[in-house]
Design a protein around this motif. Structure first.
Motif, PDB file in Angstrom:
ATOM      1  N   UNK A  13      39.975  36.006  37.809  1.00 39.09           N
ATOM      2  CA  UNK A  13      40.393  36.300  39.172  1.00 39.09           C
ATOM      3  C   UNK A  13      39.512  37.438  39.665  1.00 39.09           C
ATOM      4  N   UNK A  14      38.996  37.289  40.874  1.00 36.75           N
ATOM      5  CA  UNK A  14      38.038  38.248  41.411  1.00 36.75           C
ATOM      6  C   UNK A  14      38.748  39.387  42.139  1.00 36.75           C
ATOM      7  N   UNK A  15      38.119  40.552  42.096  1.00 36.56           N
ATOM      8  CA  UNK A  15      38.708  41.733  42.733  1.00 36.56           C
ATOM      9  C   UNK A  15      38.920  41.503  44.227  1.00 36.56           C
ATOM     10  N   UNK A  23      37.958  49.465  46.240  1.00 39.30           N
ATOM     11  CA  UNK A  23      38.325  50.502  45.262  1.00 39.30           C
ATOM     12  C   UNK A  23      37.453  50.411  44.012  1.00 39.30           C
ATOM     13  N   UNK A  24      37.201  49.181  43.541  1.00 36.68           N
ATOM     14  CA  UNK A  24      36.366  49.016  42.360  1.00 36.68           C
ATOM     15  C   UNK A  24      34.929  49.478  42.627  1.00 36.68           C
ATOM     16  N   UNK A  25      34.388  49.172  43.794  1.00 36.76           N
ATOM     17  CA  UNK A  25      33.029  49.598  44.120  1.00 36.76           C
ATOM     18  C   UNK A  25      32.935  51.122  44.197  1.00 36.76           C
ATOM     19  N   UNK A  52      29.938  40.391  41.981  1.00 34.54           N
ATOM     20  CA  UNK A  52      30.751  39.656  41.004  1.00 34.54           C
ATOM     21  C   UNK A  52      31.557  40.653  40.188  1.00 34.54           C
ATOM     22  N   UNK A  53      32.798  40.870  40.582  1.00 36.37           N
ATOM     23  CA  UNK A  53      33.714  41.801  39.924  1.00 36.37           C
ATOM     24  C   UNK A  53      34.999  41.036  39.662  1.00 36.37           C
ATOM     25  N   UNK A  54      35.303  40.802  38.394  1.00 37.40           N
ATOM     26  CA  UNK A  54      36.418  39.909  38.106  1.00 37.40           C
ATOM     27  C   UNK A  54      37.072  40.242  36.768  1.00 37.40           C
ATOM     28  N   UNK A 134      37.794  43.363  32.330  1.00 40.63           N
ATOM     29  CA  UNK A 134      37.261  43.482  33.698  1.00 40.63           C
ATOM     30  C   UNK A 134      35.747  43.445  33.589  1.00 40.63           C
ATOM     31  N   UNK A 135      35.100  42.581  34.345  1.00 41.08           N
ATOM     32  CA  UNK A 135      33.651  42.405  34.294  1.00 41.08           C
ATOM     33  C   UNK A 135      33.041  42.697  35.661  1.00 41.08           C
TER      34      UNK A 135
END
Length: 140
Positions: A13-15, A23-25, A52-54, A134-135
């Motif tokens: 599932x992607x952020x 927030x992740x960035x 691509x953050x998932x 988390x990738x």
């Protein structure tokens, strides 16, 4: 997203689906980028580009492992979201060219490695429970 990314299918599932991309960035730029600059000397991007953050789920009855592959990134961030020996057994990352296995990453700890050509790797079999990671593919 069922089917994962490119030719390497994952249960993920992607952020941006969760509404946490921004927030992740921020975390990537504020906390990860300084570490990356210290490890990969001469490589500088502020802010880092990561589309691509998932999160990936591994379960013995669903997706227990991930076949050998290269990531589509300049470097990859892999964060353990739960605890080996408590929430799951097995799992980890194997870098085939270097005969190096990372199997005991603590919850909240990060593995950072080059993508594309140099770090051909696989996700090792999760044999019990559910493993979450988390990738981020940075600078794809």
């Amino acid at each position: 997203l069922a089917g994962g990314y490119e030719a390497v299918p994952t249960r993920d599932i992607h952020m941006n689906q969760l509404g946490y991309e921004e927030e992740w960035l921020y975390i990537l730029d504020t906390y990860v980028r300084p570490l990356q600059e210290a490890v990969f000397i001469g490589y500088f991007h502020q802010p880092p580009r990561s589309i691509m953050n998932f999160m990936v789920r591994y379960r013995p009855d669903e997706q227990p492992y991930l076949r050998p592959h290269h990531d589509s990134s300049t470097y990859t961030i892999n964060v353990a979201l739960n605890s080996v020996g408590v929430d799951y057994e097995g799992g980890g990352c194997n870098f085939l060219r270097y005969n190096c296995r990372v199997t005991d990453t603590k919850k909240g700890h990060m593995l950072m490695h080059p993508g594309r050509l140099t770090h051909y790797h696989e996700g090792l079999h999760t044999t019990k429970g559910t493993r979450y990671i988390m990738i981020s593919f940075v600078d794809p």
